[in-house]
Structures are given as structure tokens and as C-alpha cells.
Motif scaffolding. Sequence first.
Motif, PDB file in Angstrom:
ATOM      1  N   LYS A 224       3.564   8.717  -0.956  1.00  0.00           N
ATOM      2  CA  LYS A 224       4.807   8.897  -0.192  1.00  0.00           C
ATOM      3  C   LYS A 224       4.817  10.208   0.588  1.00  0.00           C
ATOM      4  O   LYS A 224       5.635  10.385   1.499  1.00  0.00           O
TER       5      LYS A 224
ATOM      6  N   GLY B 287      -0.898   5.757   3.134  1.00  0.00           N
ATOM      7  CA  GLY B 287       0.351   5.542   2.419  1.00  0.00           C
ATOM      8  C   GLY B 287       0.350   4.268   1.602  1.00  0.00           C
ATOM      9  O   GLY B 287       1.414   3.741   1.259  1.00  0.00           O
TER      10      GLY B 287
ATOM     11  N   ALA C 143       0.055   2.873  -1.619  1.00  0.00           N
ATOM     12  CA  ALA C 143       0.077   3.255  -3.040  1.00  0.00           C
ATOM     13  C   ALA C 143      -0.652   2.227  -3.905  1.00  0.00           C
ATOM     14  O   ALA C 143      -1.341   2.589  -4.870  1.00  0.00           O
TER      15      ALA C 143
END
Length: 245
Positions: free
Chosen positions: A112, A199, A201
Motif C-alpha cells: 500500500k 502494489g 499484495a
Amino acid sequence: MTKSPIYREAQARLKEYIQTHRLRPGDRLPPEAALASELGVSRLSLREATRSLQTLGVIEARHGNGLFVSAFSFRPIIEQLPYGLADTGARFGEILVAREAMEVGLMAFVAKLPASVELHECERLAKVMGERETAGVPTSDVDKEFHLRLYRALGNTLVDQVIETFWELFARLGEALKAPGTRRLAPIHLAIVRALREGDAELAAAEMRAHFDDVRRRIALIDPADARPPSGEQAPPAGQGGAHA
């Protein structure tokens, strides 16, 4: 019911004193005589209590300047751990599960964050790993720095100290984890960095899980019972993906 030693009572009262007076790291404690009177214990019991709390890292003595509240650190805990904990694989599998769960879970938080200097440094370190692997030079120090840097941008000192703790325990296994793995370190580390830059995850977590496969195979050399992955998964057969500690 057996009573606790007097110094343990003094120890408990001293910790309570620190809490009730809201003393912070770096704050100075009263002189010994005044503190013993305040706590209602003898100076001898207080000395024993302060010595034990110094060992635990709760307080620190500054020569000629008295006692002070210490900043929290896992270092005293590491130093008190029995060496058998990370020797011959006894309990090491449990340590590995805890570390993997932590690092895989942290991927969601790191992903994030905007691209940071720390992530750029991790990419550089991964490339250094590749250069060292090609030259046949050990990479453990660079690997450790990679993991410490990976979470630095979170600004979470507890995470930093836990990572340090895990590395200390891994280091105690000595030569057992230095056996050559079946997969080079640089590609898996670079894959983690790429996923975090995007980004992603979920992908970063998957790459981090793969990062522990080779560690399990190394643990299997010490004690097969400790090589079991979490959640009853099957450990990957030799020759498939994996990475260094």
C-alpha cells in the motif's frame, strides 16, 4: 502456597512504580535510598531487583549517574533464549512458521505504500545478491539487510526488532542453513520487489511464501519433523522453487 522471593516482590513494585509514574525511556529513577523507601523494600532487595531488570532490559545503569528507564528492545530477550531453541532444529520449525506468517502478512501493508527509497534499496540489494551468487560469495548479510529494509518504510520499530530477532535465531543454526539451495536468491528477491512496486499484495505474498521453501528443505537436513509447512500443506519436493532464509 510458596511465597515469591523478596527481590521478586521488589521487582514487581519497581515495574509498577515505572508504570504508575508514567516514566518513559530515558527518564531517571530516584536515588536508591529514596526509591527503596517509596517501594517499601530494603535496599538489598532493591539492588537485586534492579540487577534482574537490567538483564531484562527494563532499566539501565549509567555509571556515576544512576538508573534510567530503558527503551524497549528484543535484544535482552534474545540473549536469554536457551541456545537449544535454535540448535539441531528443535523448535526451529515453529520459529519458521511465525516468521513466515509475519512476513507474508506484512506484504499487504508494504504494497500500500508509495514507491520508496527503501524499496529502491531492496532492489539494489537483490542485484548485489545476484552478483555475489555468480562470484560464489556468501550472501547472508545482504539477505538480512534486504529483509530489514523491506519493512523500514512502515516506520514500525516493533516489526524491525522482531525481524532482527528472527535473524538472530536463524544465525544460531550455523552451517545447517548455509548448504546450497536449489534456487538462486536474487530472482526471488527481485520478484518480491517487483510485486510490491506494482502494489500487488497478493502476488507479493505468494512470492514471499516461495521464499521459505528452500529454508524448509534446509531444516529437513536437521530434523524432518521441523520441515513441515503451516496449515498441513505438503512441503515442496526437492528441485522445485525456494529461497534462502
